[in-house]
Design an enzyme around this catalytic site. Structure first.
Site, PDB file in Angstrom:
ATOM      1  N   ASP A 117       4.103  10.445   2.245  1.00 27.83           N
ATOM      2  CA  ASP A 117       3.048  11.186   1.555  1.00 27.83           C
ATOM      3  C   ASP A 117       3.675  12.383   0.825  1.00 27.83           C
ATOM      4  O   ASP A 117       4.905  12.495   0.759  1.00 27.83           O
ATOM      5  CB  ASP A 117       1.951  11.616   2.530  1.00 27.83           C
ATOM      6  CG  ASP A 117       2.464  12.496   3.670  1.00 27.83           C
ATOM      7  OD1 ASP A 117       3.561  13.089   3.530  1.00 27.83           O
ATOM      8  OD2 ASP A 117       1.769  12.592   4.682  1.00 27.83           O
ATOM      9  N   LEU A 118       2.861  13.261   0.320  1.00 24.71           N
ATOM     10  CA  LEU A 118       3.375  14.400  -0.454  1.00 24.71           C
ATOM     11  C   LEU A 118       4.256  15.336   0.362  1.00 24.71           C
ATOM     12  O   LEU A 118       5.064  16.059  -0.191  1.00 24.71           O
ATOM     13  CB  LEU A 118       2.210  15.188  -1.061  1.00 24.71           C
ATOM     14  CG  LEU A 118       1.442  14.462  -2.174  1.00 24.71           C
ATOM     15  CD1 LEU A 118       0.243  15.302  -2.620  1.00 24.71           C
ATOM     16  CD2 LEU A 118       2.354  14.160  -3.344  1.00 24.71           C
TER      17      LEU A 118
END
Length: 161
Positions: A37-38
């Site tokens: 994810d980020l």
């Protein structure tokens, strides 16, 4: 492209399927950018994907013919219960190992305990129960040879393709 020794056809390596050791299936994998994810950590749902891939390969190399059962209209496995515990995160390029072991087998069900590890560190653990279902979605007894395979694995026997 490398050529095989026996023919002039290109050598194509088979995908990793893992292997059995003391009745446990060990499935290696690597974390790719698409898995994160980020924050740069593996997205939580991807651990379920890792476990699913490991279970599918464990069953396939043990001789549980899911595809044939599906194509012949005998039935399919479906997850009926799932408990997952996240302990530590995995990151991009980590080499992971999914260790799967059969914990319990019933007439129509099989419970599998799975651990996702990085080296000796436990990252995630899951307990998954699957039920064998008819094409109409009703529980059905698993084929006897499959129950025998699961029983052998529970006793710690290795199964080789």
């Amino acid at each position: 492209m490398a050529l095989s020794d026996a023919t002039s056809e290109p050598f194509l390596p088979a995908p990793a399927s893992g292997r059995f050791a003391a009745g446990e299936h060990r499935f290696p994998l690597r974390v790719y950018f698409e898995d994160t994810d980020l924050s740069g950590l593996v997205y939580h749902a991807n651990y379920l994907r890792y476990m699913e891939r490991a279970r599918s390969d464990m069953l396939r190399i043990a001789g549980v013919g899911q595809r044939e059962a599906l194509e012949e209209g005998k039935g399919v496995y479906a997850v009926t219960d799932l408990h997952i515990r996240y302990r530590r995160p995995a990151r991009l390029d980590d080499d992971l190992m999914v260790v799967s072991r059969v914990a319990q087998v019933g007439a129509a069900t099989c419970a599998i305990h799975q651990t996702v590890m990085r080296g000796d560190a436990i990252l995630t653990q899951g307990d998954i129960t699957v039920a064998f279902l008819t094409p109409q979605g009703r529980p059905r007894r698993q084929p006897k040879p499959w129950i025998d395979i699961f029983s052998r694995l529970m006793r710690g026997e290795d199964i080789h393709p």
